[in-house]
Design a protein around this motif. Structure first.
Motif, PDB file in Angstrom:
ATOM      1  N   LYS A   2      40.000  39.275  44.846  1.00  0.00           N
ATOM      2  CA  LYS A   2      41.292  38.703  44.888  1.00  0.00           C
ATOM      3  C   LYS A   2      41.548  38.550  46.259  1.00  0.00           C
ATOM      4  O   LYS A   2      41.331  39.311  47.092  1.00  0.00           O
ATOM      5  CB  LYS A   2      42.298  39.954  44.273  1.00  0.00           C
ATOM      6  N   ASP A   3      42.406  37.654  46.445  1.00  0.00           N
ATOM      7  CA  ASP A   3      42.804  37.355  47.674  1.00  0.00           C
ATOM      8  C   ASP A   3      43.995  38.336  48.078  1.00  0.00           C
ATOM      9  O   ASP A   3      45.303  38.306  47.480  1.00  0.00           O
ATOM     10  CB  ASP A   3      43.385  35.973  48.045  1.00  0.00           C
ATOM     11  N   SER A  35      39.695  38.957  51.131  1.00  0.00           N
ATOM     12  CA  SER A  35      39.554  39.364  49.635  1.00  0.00           C
ATOM     13  C   SER A  35      38.774  40.645  49.253  1.00  0.00           C
ATOM     14  O   SER A  35      37.906  41.111  49.812  1.00  0.00           O
ATOM     15  CB  SER A  35      39.172  38.116  48.968  1.00  0.00           C
TER      16      SER A  35
END
Ligand SMILES: Nc1ncnc2c1ncn2[C@@H]1O[C@H](COP(=O)(O)OP(=O)(O)OP(=O)(O)O)[C@@H](O)[C@H]1O
Ligand SMILES: Nc1ncnc2c1ncn2[C@@H]1O[C@H](COP(=O)(O)OP(=O)(O)OP(=O)(O)O)[C@@H](O)[C@H]1O
Ligand SMILES: CC(C)C[C@H](N)C(=O)O
Ligand SMILES: [Mg+2]
Ligand SMILES: [Mg+2]
Lengths: 231, 373, 549, 403, 276
Positions: free
Chosen positions: A63-64, A59
């Motif tokens: 955010k992945d 990530s």
């Protein structure tokens, strides 16, 4: 900023990264070290999305992005200076730089002047083919190209390989300056201790596809060096 | 068992079986192999030898020749000339010296390059010499001046195309578009008898085996490794002290000669040789056999030639109006799903079991190592 | 004069009352009534009879006959002039009275047959009538018609016309015609005078009559008995003729050079058009696109389909066909890229295999949809005919437009590749895909668009080819080899190289052809190319720099 | 067998598909008609279609497949001479029967082949006669594709013209490669050659794909038929349907059949064809007629012989007559060639030909040209006592037979 | 068959498929490589400008200089990859290298490690070494070549030296960057050339690996002549006896390490703050 959770990576049959965990903080200067072939480049390529992660998650900024495409990553702020520089050999220096303007982060549609301030040689060489430049010049071009993206993180894979001493110093100063003035996160793969010490504030030592020691650069002592960096 | 043993044994057994079944069982018997099939198989084996020669230069040395049809056709013409002369005064005009097409175009004597064409030995030498010479001349010019990659491919194509145009011309003295045909016998044996056919078929199989053995030996020798190294990085090979151009020329010559022999065996079995064999499209097809079979494996080339030729035979008969869809589709599908060709099918299936999730990684890795080739 | 006026009037307003008055010409009526029964052998005599009536109707009758519009009604052998109307029926008018009959189907009618020599005869007759046509170009045509073979009568008419002629070109040609006649039939003085006029003319007729005079003079010399010589005047004539012929010969040489150059360039532009699409897909992207020819074929078929859809707009159909073909081929190209080629990244040689398969499929597809037969694509009017610079040098319009068009396409493409980001991205992706992606360049998109662009341009080339050659399933195959040769000869990846290569291959071919015949010319060019590559292993304009090797 | 198998050996793909597909359809139509009429000898006919793909060696292979594997009773097929030459040895070896429906260069007469297309004397010579006598041509351009058929035909023509007193300098010969597409220089040359004040005519043996660009260039350079007429031997209705004929009106072709000829048989044939193919615009052409005649003759011969056995049929067919489509009668002669009328037609703007001249009577096809020194002594006669395709009348010997 | 334009090359006979004699440099004057007045330009850009350089037999020479100074170009010239516009390059006194092809130069005994590691990616590590072994490189010999047990031992030894024994059977293409560097050094060792040109051997190596490379190179000197190009000053210091500094295509300074380090020009264009 960048976080890897038990990442595994394989080339065909051979596994390179083993349950890799890594955390890089925003605004830090991190140096990744390890012997030849332990998987440093592989790690960076995974971060860039150039190699797919088999299992585990990656990530960035919370955010992945494990499955996000390569093209997305510059847009979330990663600039990449690959090992071997990967200059577009048949494009002129100017065109090499212009390519980065394509990234949506870069609002300006001309190459920002400060890039030339950091690397004045490039200005003289604008019309020469990238492939004709000497190694050191190409390295400067590669960094400049990544900077035109206006990244938050700059990832560099052995940027000093084959670079003359005074340019090495220049690069060191540039990296420090970027970190200081723009708060840019610097992720550096480096084998040479003096440079690593001068640039990095954090270090991660890799061995067989895993991080086996990390800490502040000051903690990197001879024992660790002897154990993990010697042949 | 090495692939060499395997291929030679398979060839041996298959040839024996086919010949036996053709000669021993009566037509009508379930075990009978018809002469039609024998001729067809003979032709396929010629193609297989041809494919082998292409694989030798392309698969191992990275020389993509789009003009191998030229060597094949030249070998074929040399054999055709001999067969033409064997007709003797049994031609339609009954001229003991001149082939029919020369008679009716009013040639009064054989052109000089037909000299000796009535001697089998001489023409057998020509079968080897002419393609070999062309390969040598073309190869040493091109490789010495370091023509490579697509430039080389397109030049080989230009070469065969120029020959095509030249052989079309009646003035060339090779029968123009109609080519050489209406052969009667070879070394005194009638080409129409079943025994001759069987013997030709066996000779082809033997030649294929020998060709395979030679190729196999070459690629397994140190020379093979040098050649592979040339494919990877020609300039680096120079700095190690080898002269890539010499290696390339000689492997090109060997390949050209093999192709020529394939052509020479092909002509008596199909009964005609004409300039169509020089057509660039034919040469492209040869490359495709190799690619379908799996390049760089030798036996792959054989498999490819056999499969594609068989597919063509079957498709043109069972769906004469749509077979191109099938063939074209086959080409596309094999490229997409079998990057290593049919020969790579088994290893690929095995690999499939071994890796489950990291499939993609392998693909990227494959792609990377293949960029060079 | 009066008669001419009548004739004009008659043409302009074929009013019934006027026509009826002429219908009562008995000779004409009987001649016309013989038309249905004539055999081709008798027809010339009949035409002479008709001509001799000097009726103002002659022109209409002969023109209709010439154009094949003269029929007779099967039932009553009545000769009529017909025009096919929009419903496919034939409107018909009585040839003499111009009375209109109800339209009928073709089977009710039978055509009055002519053949080439009869048409030639009619044209000559009409030419004399046309001498005073109000359109100077028609007059010029008429004079030219006479020029080839002027006889006493036509010369007299020409002389009459010359006095009134105002148009310069016509005047000149009439003078030449009169001189031709003079040289043929005139006295020695007249002949000598004529030679000086003819020396300035490039008309083949002038050249012919001069050569013939030369021959007859030589013959005469040969026939002379020992000791006799030609008269002084004859000698003057001889030298004048020789000089005139030399002069003409010189000019002819210049023009034949110009002509070869034009042919060369026009062949070059066709090659260029065929190759530039490939210069992108192959030269820049590195895809060995064997289906390139089929993209052209699709373009040509698109032209055909457009013409089928708008049969009344033939003159404009090309303008519709160009964008349409670009789209069709471009889309198919994108489809191929997305469906197949993108899975072959980094395996350029495999693209050869896959695209070869695709080309087979496309060919067969077209064969299935459109039948294996060639399709008929019409040429718009503005593309037919030629621009006549002088009697021995003219430029065919279609070639002229094609040259202009292909250069336009070339420069447009150049602009796209040099001045838009797309061009830059394409090259970047071709050189290092991974790195380009790491700079946020959507390589997939770039690939698709580039391949689409290359294919689209091939489609445009197809539109042009439809004007020159067969529109059939094999169209593509005949150009694929040439296209690759051009790209490689120019240097892969260099558009300028493609331009220069195409033009020089075209010119080489056309300059060799007169010397060696086209077959050998082809062979020589190919062999020359193979040898050339030995000197420059990377084509005319090789890629430069360290990375090139 | 309970059916009679008819092999169809025409290329359905590759370069010749353009011409040959039509003939395949013609044979299929004929078979269908015959079956409707009750078949032959009480058996149905069964077509076996294969695709030799314009690949000449493949013709040999496919012939073998048809004869040995499919065991067909007769084959209709081939277009180019080279394909026929390729199939020929197989036909002779396996004693097959081939009907060859296309005009060709002659110089062949095989026991196993019936030639229903024109020999040079049934096409080229009459065409030249017409141009010379009716059009008054004095200068000649012999333009052809560079291969055997045009070369042979031109050889024959040249000998013929010279015999008629035409001088060498009044003959221009030009050869082009297959599929030649850039005709600018050649047409310009023809134009120059024709502007010498003498009537000039072009005899075209240009074949296949090269024709369309050739005619287009003629049109563009403004060569009209009344200046320099072109007479072609390989351009028929079907070729014309592939391009816009309006600039070409008046150019000529010499054939043994035109669709425009009016006769009951022809009307019937055209109607049947259009119906069979389901396209009102489809045209018919000479090789189709040749196929038609060949098929009818074979059927008649089979009936006559009461078997499909090759030797019996071959014997029976000689002398068989079938009404041709132009109102005359076709006879199969002892040399395996037909008697045919020769028609010269002018191209019309609707893509049809209009007959402007025809031979008063049918002409017997001559396997061995009288104008070639090599073959003027040869005759072909497959009836007893000669029973040979290449019989030398001076030596009374027969050469080149395998049996 | 072989380019024998140079008058200095000994006459050779036989076809290329037969064995070829090695050319032996004449080093009676103690100098193994002469580079005299060499200039090279690319599209008008002078990469080497009137360069003179002499390497003694058995010497270990370090060549440093700014990026773009022309070091790699110099090696290109010596190994025949680039032909100079003017100048003379000879191996020993007599062998005119400019008249030889790359392969002949290599056979004459000049080996090279490239700046960007180049190995044969589709051959295994072992095969890479095998191909590089000194010996006849003709076609016939290659065709019938069998590895002798000494040669096998030698390869094993080299593998150990370069630390790639475990990767012996692996395709060279799958090695990491540093491993390729080592392999290339190994290939150089296998060829046993008289003169080694080593372009940036330690780029991408750890400090310890660098040390080992330094040892290796110093041990080679004496029997072989070695020219090393490197930017890693620590490494240069550890091996250097004599250092030549190139700048803009010509020699800027030459001397011992300490002389160089204190040379203000060198400091300005090359070393920067790095000293001592
Ligand atoms: N394409 C590939 N296929 C298979 N294995 C590979 C491939 N590329 C690298 N490897 C293997 O992965 C391992 C890690 O490689 P990587 O390039 O990440 O090392 P690295 O730590 O960057 O080393 P270096 O310091 O030499 O650059 C190495 O052992 C190498 O052999
Ligand atoms: N093929 C070529 N075309 C154009 N310029 C070239 C070429 N080869 C080298 N150059 C130029 O010559 C100069 C010298 O390059 P060279 O590679 O020899 O430098 P170097 O000293 O090896 O530098 P580095 O230490 O970075 O490897 C450079 O400026 C380079 O741009
Ligand atoms: C003239 C062509 C249509 C046919 C001819 N028989 C040939 O040889 O090809
Ligand atoms: Mg690395
Ligand atoms: Mg360098």
């Amino acid at each position: 900023m960048i976080e890897l959770n038990s990442v595994n990576q394989k080339y065909g049959g051979t596994q390179i990264l083993w349950d890799m965990n890594l955390k890089i903080e925003a605004g830090s200067r991190t140096c990744i070290m390890g012997r030849n072939g332990v998987g440093k480049t592989t790690l960076l390529k995974c971060i860039m999305g150039l190699l797919p992660v088999s299992t585990g998650t990656l990530s960035i900024n919370g955010k992945d992005v494990t499955k996000a495409s390569v093209e997305k990553r510059p847009e979330i702020g990663i600039g990449y200076v690959p090992q071997g520089r990967d200059i577009f050999p048949q494009l002129t220096v100017e065109e090499n730089l212009k390519l980065s303007l394509n990234c949506k982060r870069q609002k300006s549609k001309t190459i920002p002047e400060d890039v030339y301030e950091l690397f004045p040689v490039l200005k003289e060489m604008l019309q020469r083919r990238g492939g004709d430049l000497s190694g050191g010049q190409q390295q400067q071009l590669a960094i400049a190209r990544a900077l035109v993206l206006n990244p938050d993180v700059l990832i560099l894979d052995e940027p000093n390989e084959g670079i003359q001493p005074n340019i090495v110093q220049l690069i060191r100063d540039v990296l420090l300056k970027l970190n200081r003035e723009k708060g840019m996160t610097i992720v550096l793969v480096e084998q040479k201790l003096p440079f690593a010490r001068a640039v990095g504030e954090k270090f991660h030592l890799m061995e067989k596809g895993q991080v086996i020691a990390s800490g502040d650069m000051v903690e990197l002592n001879d024992e660790l060096v002897g154990k993990y960096l010697a042949v | 068992m090495t692939s060499l043993h395997f291929v030679v044994t398979t060839l041996f057994v298959a040839t024996l079986y086919v010949s036996f079944c053709n000669l021993v069982f009566e037509p009508g018997s379930a075990l009978h192999v018809s002469t039609y099939t024998v001729t067809l198989l003979g032709k396929y084996l010629c193609y297989a030898l041809l494919a082998l020669s292409v694989d030798l230069v392309w698969g191992y040395c990275g020389i993509l020749s789009l003009g191998h049809g030229a060597f094949f056709a030249l070998g074929g013409y040399a054999m055709g000339m001999y067969l033409m002369r064997q007709i003797g005064d049994r031609g339609v005009y009954g001229n003991p010296e001149l082939p029919d097409f020369m008679v009716f175009l009013n040639w009064d004597s054989l052109p000089w390059y037909w000299a000796g064409s009535d001697s089998f030995i001489w023409m057998a030498v020509m079968v080897v010499l002419i393609p070999g010479l062309l390969a040598y001349v073309f190869g040493s010019m091109a490789f010495k001046s370091r023509v490579s990659g697509v430039y080389l491919s397109i030049m080989t194509q230009a070469m065969t195309y120029a020959l095509l145009l030249a052989f079309f011309r009646n003035e060339m003295g090779f029968g123009g578009n109609n080519g050489l045909t209406d052969f009667k016998d070879i070394l005194g044996f009638s080409l129409q008898s079943d025994t001759t056919r069987i013997v030709l078929f066996i000779i082809t199989a033997v030649m294929l085996a020998i060709g395979y053995a030679i190729s196999h030996y070459i690629v397994k020798s140190k020379m093979g490794r040098v050649v592979t190294a040339i494919r990877d990085s020609e300039s680096r090979v120079r700095f190690v002290g080898y002269k890539p151009e010499n290696y390339k020329v000689w492997i090109f010559v060997v390949s050209g000669v093999l192709a020529g022999i394939a052509g020479a065996l092909y002509v008596p079995q199909v009964g005609i040789i004409n300039p169509g064999e020089f057509s660039p499209l034919n040469s492209i097809e040869m490359v495709i056999w190799v690619a379908i079979g799996g390049r760089g494996t030798l036996y792959g080339a054989i498999i490819g030639a056999l499969v594609v030729s068989y597919a063509k035979t079957r498709f043109t008969a069972i769906m004469p109006e749509a077979w191109l869809f099938a063939l074209g589709g086959l080409f596309v599908l094999v490229t997409l799903f079998l990057p290593k060709g049919l020969a790579g099918l088994a290893p690929q299936l095995i690999a499939k079991f071994k890796r489950s999730d990291s499939a993609k990684a392998a693909d990227t890795a494959d792609t990377k190592s293949e960029v060079k080739s | 004069m009066l008669r001419i006026c009548c004739l004009l009037l008659c043409m302009l307003l074929p009013c019934n009352s006027f026509a009826e008055s002429t219908a009562s010409n008995p000779e004409l009526t009987s001649a016309i009534s013989k038309l249905p029964k004539n055999s081709l052998r008798e027809l010339p005599k009949l035409i002479e009879t008709i001509e001799a009536t000097e009726s103002p109707k002659i022109k209409t009758i002969l023109t209709s006959l010439l154009n094949g519009d003269l029929y007779y009604i099967r039932a009553n052998k009545q000769v009529v002039r017909v025009v096919k109307n929009t419903e496919g029926l034939y409107d018909q008018w009585h040839i003499l009275t111009d009375e209109q009959y109800p339209a009928v189907t073709k089977s009710k009618l039978k055509k009055i047959r002519t053949n080439n020599s009869i048409r030639g005869q009619i044209k000559s007759v009409l030419a004399l009538l046309d001498l005073s046509h109000k359109d100077p170009s028609v007059r010029l045509e008429a004079v030219k018609r006479i020029l080839d073979n002027p006889d006493k009568e036509s010369t007299a008419r020409l002389k009459k016309r010359l006095a009134k002629e105002s148009d310069e070109a016509v005047t000149q040609t009439i003078q030449v015609a009169i001189s031709v006649a003079a040289l043929k039939f005139g006295s020695l003085e007249e002949q000598i005078a004529a030679v000086s006029v003819l020396a300035e003319s490039l008309e083949p007729a002038a050249n012919n009559v001069l050569s013939r005079t030369k021959e007859s003079l030589t013959e005469k010399t040969a026939e002379l008995a020992e000791g006799e010589t030609l008269s002084a005047q004859e000698k003057t004539l001889q030298t004048a003729v020789n000089k005139a012929l030399d002069k003409i010969e010189q000019k002819r040489d210049i023009y034949s050079f110009a002509e070869n150059l034009f042919f060369g360039i026009s062949l070059g532009s066709v090659l260029l058009l065929a190759a530039i699409g490939l210069a992108i897909t192959f030269g820049v992207m590195g895809v060995i696109n064997m289906a390139h020819g089929e993209m052209m074929m699709l373009g040509a078929y698109t032209t055909y389909v457009i013409q089928q859809m708008f049969p009344e707009l033939i003159n404009y159909s090309l303008f519709m066909a160009i964008p349409a073909a670009f789209l069709v081929s471009g889309l198919v190209g994108i489809l191929i890229e997305r469906g197949v080629i993108r899975y072959l990244k980094g395996r350029p040689l495999e693209t050869l295999l896959a695209t070869f398969g695709i080309s087979l499929i496309l060919q067969q597809l077209v064969r299935t949809i459109f039948s294996p037969l060639n399709r008929q694509v019409q040429a718009p009017d503005w593309m037919s005919g030629s621009l006549e610079i002088n009697p021995i040098f003219s430029l065919t319009y279609n070639r002229l437009y094609i040259i202009i068009f292909s250069l336009a396409v070339f420069f447009a493409l150049m602009l796209i590749l040099k001045k838009t980001p797309l061009g830059l991205h394409v090259r970047a992706v071709a050189q290092n895909r991974e790195m380009a992606r790491a700079l946020s360049i959507k390589s997939d998109w770039v690939d698709a668009i580039t391949f689409g662009l290359g294919s689209g341009i091939a489609g445009i080339a197809g539109v042009v080819l439809s004007q020159l050659t067969n529109v059939g399933p094999n169209l593509g195959q005949s150009y694929i080899i040439d296209s690759f040769l051009v790209v490689v000869f120019g240097g892969v990846g260099n558009l300028w190289g493609t331009l220069v290569a195409a033009m020089s291959l075209g010119s080489m071919n056309k300059f060799l052809e007169p010397l060696t015949g086209s077959v050998l010319a082809n062979i020589i060019v190919l062999v020359g190319l193979v040898l050339f590559i030995q000197k420059r292993p990377k084509g005319l304009f090789p890629q430069k720099g360290r990375s090139a090797d | 067998a309970d059916t009679i198998k008819v092999g169809v050996l025409h290329s359905l793909s590759g370069t010749m598909a353009i011409s040959e597909t039509t003939l395949k359809d013609t044979v299929l139509m004929m078979i269908e008609e015959q079956n409707k009429a009750g078949g032959l000898l009480g058996k149905k006919l069964e077509p076996v279609v294969v695709d030799p793909a314009s690949n000449w060696p493949l013709f040999a292979e496919k012939t073998r497949e048809l004869l040995a594997k499919e065991k067909v009773d007769v084959i209709f097929g081939c277009w180019t001479s080279v394909s026929r030459k390729s199939a020929l040895p197989v036909l002779e070896e396996l004693n097959g029967l081939l009907f060859y429906p296309v005009q060709y260069e002659g110089e062949e007469s095989s026991k196993n082949v019936f030639y229903t297309g024109a020999a040079p004397n049934q096409q080229a010579i009459p065409a030249v006669d017409y141009l010379m006598n009716d059009i008054g041509a004095e200068r000649w351009v012999l333009a052809g594709t560079d291969y055997v058929y045009p070369r042979t035909t031109n050889k024959i023509l040249k000998a013929y013209l010279k015999a008629k007193g035409v001088k060498e300098k009044d003959i221009m010969v030009n050869y082009t490669p297959f599929g030649h597409s850039d005709w600018q220089s050649i047409v310009a040359d023809i134009k120059k050659f024709g502007s010498k004040g003498k009537k000039t005519a072009v005899v075209s043996t240009i074949n296949g794909d090269a024709n369309v660009p050739f005619y287009k260039e003629l049109g563009n350079q403004g060569i009209s038929a009344d200046d320099i007429p072109v007479v072609a031997f390989s351009v028929g209705e079907e070729e014309l349907s592939g391009f816009d004929t309006s600039p070409l009106v008046g150019h000529l072709a010499a054939w043994n059949y035109f669709q425009s000829v009016e006769s009951d048989e022809n009307t019937k044939f055209i109607k049947a064809w259009k119906k069979y193919i389901g396209d009102k615009k489809r045209v018919t052409n000479d090789p189709m007629e040749a196929t038609y005649i060949g098929f009818k003759m074979w059927a008649k011969a089979v009936e006559k012989a009461g078997t499909t056995e090759v030797d019996a049929v071959s014997d029976a067919i000689i002398g068989v007559t079938v009404p041709n489509l132009t109102g005359g009668i076709a006879v199969m002669n002892a040399n395996h060639h037909l008697s045919k009328p020769v028609l010269i037609g002018e191209i019309q703007d609707d893509g049809q030909f209009e007959v402007v001249w025809e031979t008063p009577d049918t002409v017997i096809g001559d396997a061995w040209s009288d104008f070639l020194p090599s073959s003027k002594n040869l005759i072909s006669d497959w009836t007893a006592p000669v029973k040979c395709g290449n019989f030398d009348v001076t030596t009374a010997k027969c050469s080149g037979q395998n049996f | 068959m072989i380019a024998t334009t140079g008058t200095t090359t000994p006459p050779k006979q036989g076809s290329p498929i037969l064995a070829e004699e090695n050319i032996n440099p004449d080093t009676r004057h103690g100098v193994i490589l002469y580079v005299e007045d060499v200039s090279v330009s690319f599209d008008g850009f002078k990469a080497l400008n009137d360069l003179n350089l002499y390497i003694n037999d058995g010497e270990l020479r370090c060549l440093i200089g700014a990026n773009g100074a022309g070091k790699t170009t110099l090696m290109d010239v010596i190994t025949g990859k680039t032909r100079p516009d003017v100048g003379k390059v000879s191996f020993g006194q007599q062998v005119d290298l400019l008249s030889l092809s790359e392969a002949e130069i290599a056979r004459a005994g000049i080996g090279r490690k490239f700046q960007k590691p180049t190995v044969f990616e589709n051959l295994t590590v072992f095969e890479n070494l095998e191909l590089s072994l000194a010996g006849d490189k003709g076609i016939i010999t290659s065709l019938f070549h069998k590895l002798s047990s000494e040669q096998k031992d030698r390869i094993a030894e080299i593998l150990k030296t370069i630390g790639l024994t475990p990767q012996e059977k692996q395709l060279a293409g799958a090695l990491s960057h540093g491993q390729k560097q080592w392999l290339e050094i190994g290939m150089l060792l296998a060829a046993q050339p008289r003169l080694l040109l080593v372009d940036e051997p330690v780029a991408g190596m750890t400090a310890q690996e660098t040390e080992r490379t330094a040892e290796l190179l110093t041990s080679l000197a004496g029997e072989h002549s070695v020219v090393v190009v490197e930017h890693d000053m620590a490494f240069v210091r550890s091996i250097a006896r004599k250092v030549t500094v190139l700048h803009q295509g010509s020699v800027l300074a030459e001397g011992s390490m300490s002389e160089i380090q204190s040379n203000p020009d060198v400091i300005q264009v090359y070393l920067g703050e790095e000293q001592g």
